[in-house]
Write an enzyme that holds these catalytic residues in place. Structure first.
Site, mmCIF file in Angstrom:
data_model
loop_
_atom_site.group_PDB
_atom_site.id
_atom_site.type_symbol
_atom_site.label_atom_id
_atom_site.label_comp_id
_atom_site.label_asym_id
_atom_site.label_seq_id
_atom_site.Cartn_x
_atom_site.Cartn_y
_atom_site.Cartn_z
ATOM 1 N N ASP A 1 -0.462 -8.908 -9.075
ATOM 2 C CA ASP A 1 0.718 -8.469 -9.840
ATOM 3 C C ASP A 1 1.957 -9.266 -9.435
ATOM 4 O O ASP A 1 3.084 -8.900 -9.774
ATOM 5 C CB ASP A 1 0.956 -6.958 -9.708
ATOM 6 C CG ASP A 1 1.255 -6.527 -8.280
ATOM 7 O OD1 ASP A 1 0.893 -7.270 -7.338
ATOM 8 O OD2 ASP A 1 1.839 -5.445 -8.097
ATOM 9 N N SER B 1 -2.515 -4.401 -8.190
ATOM 10 C CA SER B 1 -2.141 -5.489 -7.294
ATOM 11 C C SER B 1 -3.304 -6.420 -6.945
ATOM 12 O O SER B 1 -3.917 -6.996 -7.828
ATOM 13 C CB SER B 1 -1.500 -4.858 -6.054
ATOM 14 O OG SER B 1 -1.029 -5.819 -5.183
ATOM 15 N N THR C 1 -3.859 2.824 1.683
ATOM 16 C CA THR C 1 -4.297 2.506 0.319
ATOM 17 C C THR C 1 -5.813 2.544 0.150
ATOM 18 O O THR C 1 -6.301 2.528 -0.965
ATOM 19 C CB THR C 1 -3.835 1.088 -0.097
ATOM 20 O OG1 THR C 1 -4.434 0.144 0.789
ATOM 21 C CG2 THR C 1 -2.330 0.940 -0.033
HETATM 22 P P1 NG1 Z 1 -2.777 -0.376 4.049
HETATM 23 O O1 NG1 Z 1 -3.996 -0.196 3.205
HETATM 24 O O2 NG1 Z 1 -2.021 0.902 4.354
HETATM 25 O O3 NG1 Z 1 -3.092 -1.194 5.259
HETATM 26 C C1 NG1 Z 1 -1.956 -2.453 2.557
HETATM 27 C C2 NG1 Z 1 -1.299 -3.556 3.347
HETATM 28 C C3 NG1 Z 1 0.176 -3.237 3.479
HETATM 29 C C4 NG1 Z 1 0.835 -3.023 2.114
HETATM 30 C C5 NG1 Z 1 0.017 -2.028 1.289
HETATM 31 C C6 NG1 Z 1 0.515 -1.853 -0.121
HETATM 32 C C7 NG1 Z 1 -2.178 -4.820 5.268
HETATM 33 C C8 NG1 Z 1 -2.795 -4.762 6.598
HETATM 34 N N1 NG1 Z 1 -1.876 -3.635 4.704
HETATM 35 O O4 NG1 Z 1 -1.713 -1.236 3.209
HETATM 36 O O5 NG1 Z 1 0.806 -4.243 4.186
HETATM 37 O O6 NG1 Z 1 1.017 -4.240 1.441
HETATM 38 O O7 NG1 Z 1 -1.370 -2.388 1.258
HETATM 39 O O8 NG1 Z 1 -0.026 -2.747 -1.036
HETATM 40 O O9 NG1 Z 1 -1.965 -5.908 4.712
HETATM 41 ZN ZN ZN Z 2 0.846 -6.829 -5.271
#
Ligand code: NG1
Ligand code: ZN
Length: 562
Positions: A303, A82, A528
């Site tokens: 992506d 992504s 993530t």
């Molecule tokens: P995490 O790393 O859990 O904050 C991030 C994005 C989510 C979502 C995921 C999946 C923010 C603050 N967090 O998650 O909204 O898109 O990645 O790609 O943008």
């Molecule tokens: Zn993406």
């Protein structure tokens, strides 16, 4: 595991032994690196690409198990990281409905990927197949694709090695390089027995969207030019394919399309850069394309499942962001108006609702609720938003970062198709609602489809970027990434708006919030990345920044760093 009725138990046992042998051979080619722990999280597996080949081999095994478990229903596998930088890569599985993998299988993915030896992999595989009652004689069908990352081909090879151990019982459909949402579309369309969702290939996707968009634009085109930052990723390919199908009605100018330039992917461009920096990608700034008043641009991520729009303020020349919240608000209001115009009878009345996360700007939530649009707040992660949106007749869901879509319930589509309109106006509204349901990706957030959705709504409203922006003013906000020794000590509850642990920290955060006008802040561990995220918003930029600093300090104190 049950054996096929045509085989003797001896033959079945022999066949099973051959399969395990074949898995062992493949597994020996892809040993798991020591001292690495893989987790199938919100975004599947995601880490440095060099660590991933053994994970891909094992994901190949799991995808086949899942398809066989579902009697040969088609499963999707997407290789992408992504918006992450180019050295990273990742993989995620797509269920037959085109949605994310069933959460109970996330643990199986994690278990398989962490087996330290070939022997433990064989044993975990056998246990899973037995416990999950997978008939290994069933056929399996898999569709897979990758984004433009240089590490993609090697990872696809490892994935295919995983598929290959099952021999001819597995049918493969390699989509090559394409976007995450197109892969989801193809999975959903392949499994759709009615044949109504669309032709299950990339051409079918382009044709479906192009037809719906043309219906919606009618004689309103050609529209004003739109600049599209493709993050130097796969969105560039998808966009050029799509515009070739669409023709002239939307003059699209693709930017940042260097998909083969090393290191360019997501670098100083793309939706995540724009949202987190709250600024134009330098390449767009320098090109000066936004200088002409009310010119719109948008950015995809790597992506092409996220999109944010922006423009420059006509007199001040300042950067103005139109993010996922702004899209959700405009789209929900517009679809709500169409539903009113459709004048469906009482028993078929449709409700439009919005699903957000705690990251949604407070002003957007206030705007919606004050106009009687119901809003649900759920934890971060698209699967939570998607499921909550399914509870509305028409459920609009967007993360502030631009990942989202609009779901039309089956009964809503039926009501629209069977309605007998009372006037040309209501007939038109019904026709448009149905065209929106075709245009909008029903499986997952989709930058290309969301771009067309926004363009169609703007065209119907007769708005440019500034009219869209005028609805409400975002509260200034800050998102901070805090690295901590152990993010697992932070446990968030109440749709991640509050911390349950460490004990006492939530009270301190609330005391800090009280010191700032319209202050709101929350802390949650990232799903993530190895970090904790602090979000803060307040009436002024300085206050939002100070609140973010104060809460960051509280987090550091709680984890013993200061
Ligand atoms: P995490 O790393 O859990 O904050 C991030 C994005 C989510 C979502 C995921 C999946 C923010 C603050 N967090 O998650 O909204 O898109 O990645 O790609 O943008
Ligand atoms: Zn993406």
């Amino acid at each position: 595991m049950s054996s096929s009725p045509t085989k003797s138990p001896k033959d079945a046992a022999h066949e099973h032994a051959l399969l395990l042998n074949s898995i062992a051979e493949g597994a020996n080619e892809y040993p798991k690196p020591e001292h690495v722990n893989f987790t199938y999280g919100t975004a599947g597996f995601r880490t440095l690409a060099t660590k991933l080949p053994p994970v891909l081999f094992r994901v190949g095994l799991l995808a086949v198990l899942r398809s066989k478990r579902l009697e040969g229903a088609t499963i999707g596998v997407m290789v992408t990281a992504s918006h992450n930088p180019e050295p990273d890569n990742g993989v995620k599985l797509v269920d037959p409905s085109g949605e994310m993998l069933d959460p109970t299988w996330e643990a199986h993915a994690t278990a398989l990927s962490n087996c330290p030896t070939t022997e433990s992999l064989i044993s975990t595989f056998t246990t899973l197949a037995t416990h999950l009652r997978v008939d290994l004689h069933q056929p399996a069908n898999i569709v897979y694709a990758r984004d433009t990352r240089p590490s993609g081909p090697d990872l696809i090879k490892a994935l295919e090695r995983g598929f290959s151990v099952f021999g001819e019982s597995v049918k493969l459909n390699d989509l090559g390089i394409t976007t995450t949402p197109i892969l989801h579309y193809v999975v959903k369309a392949t499994n759709d027995r009615t044949g109504e969702y669309g032709t299950p290939n990339i051409k079918g996707y382009n044709e479906k969207m192009s037809k719906a968009f043309k219906t919606l634009i009618g004689n309103r085109g050609p529209l004003a030019p739109l600049y599209v930052d493709c993050a130097n990723g796969v969105g560039a390919n998808a966009l050029s394919d799509f515009t070739a199908t669409l023709g002239e009605i939307l003059p699209v100018h693709p930017l940042n399309t260097a998909t083969t330039t090393q290191g360019a992917l997501n670098h100083q461009c793309g939706a995540d850069f724009v949202k987190t920096k709250q600024a134009l990608p330098p390449s767009i700034q320098q090109s000066g394309v936004l200088a002409k008043p009310n010119t719109r641009a948008c950015s995809f991520d790597g992506d092409a499942d996220r999109i944010v729009f922006y423009y420059q303020h006509e007199t001040k020349g300042t950067f103005r962001l139109l993010d996922g919240d702004k899209i959700a608000v405009m789209v929900a209001m517009f679809l709500g108006d169409l539903v009113v115009k459709a004048k469906l009878d009482e028993e078929h009345k449709l409700q439009v609702g919005v699903v957000q996360t705690a990251y949604a700007n407070g002003s957007s939530t206030k705007y919606l609720t004050s106009r009687n649009i119901p809003v649900t707040c759920v934890p971060t992660g698209v699967k939570h938003l998607h499921h909550a949106a399914q509870r509305y007749d028409i459920g609009v869901y967007f993360e502030a970062n631009g990942h989202g879509t609009v779901l039309f319930a089956d009964h809503a589509i039926k009501a629209l198709k069977s309605a007998s309109p009372q006037s040309p106006d209501s007939a038109n509204a019904i026709k448009n609602l149905l065209a929106f349901s075709e245009l909008i990706n029903q499986a997952v957030g989709d930058a290309l489809s969301d771009m067309l959705l926004v363009e169609a709504v703007l065209a119907h409203r007769g708005w440019g970027a500034s009219e869209w922006d005028a609805g409400y003013e975002d509260l200034p906000n800050r998102l901070v990434k805090v690295e901590v020794p152990d993010r697992n000590i932070f446990v968030a509850v109440d749709a991640e708006r509050k911390l349950q642990y460490p004990l006492g920290l939530q009270d301190k955060i609330e005391d800090a919030m009280k010191k700032y006008d319209m202050g709101r802040s929350f802390v949650r561990p990232s799903g993530t990345e190895d970090c904790v995220r602090v979000y803060a918003e307040a009436k002024t930029t300085t206050e939002a920044e100070n609140l973010a600093i104060a809460v960051t300090d509280l987090v550091k104190m709680a984890s013993g760093q200061i």
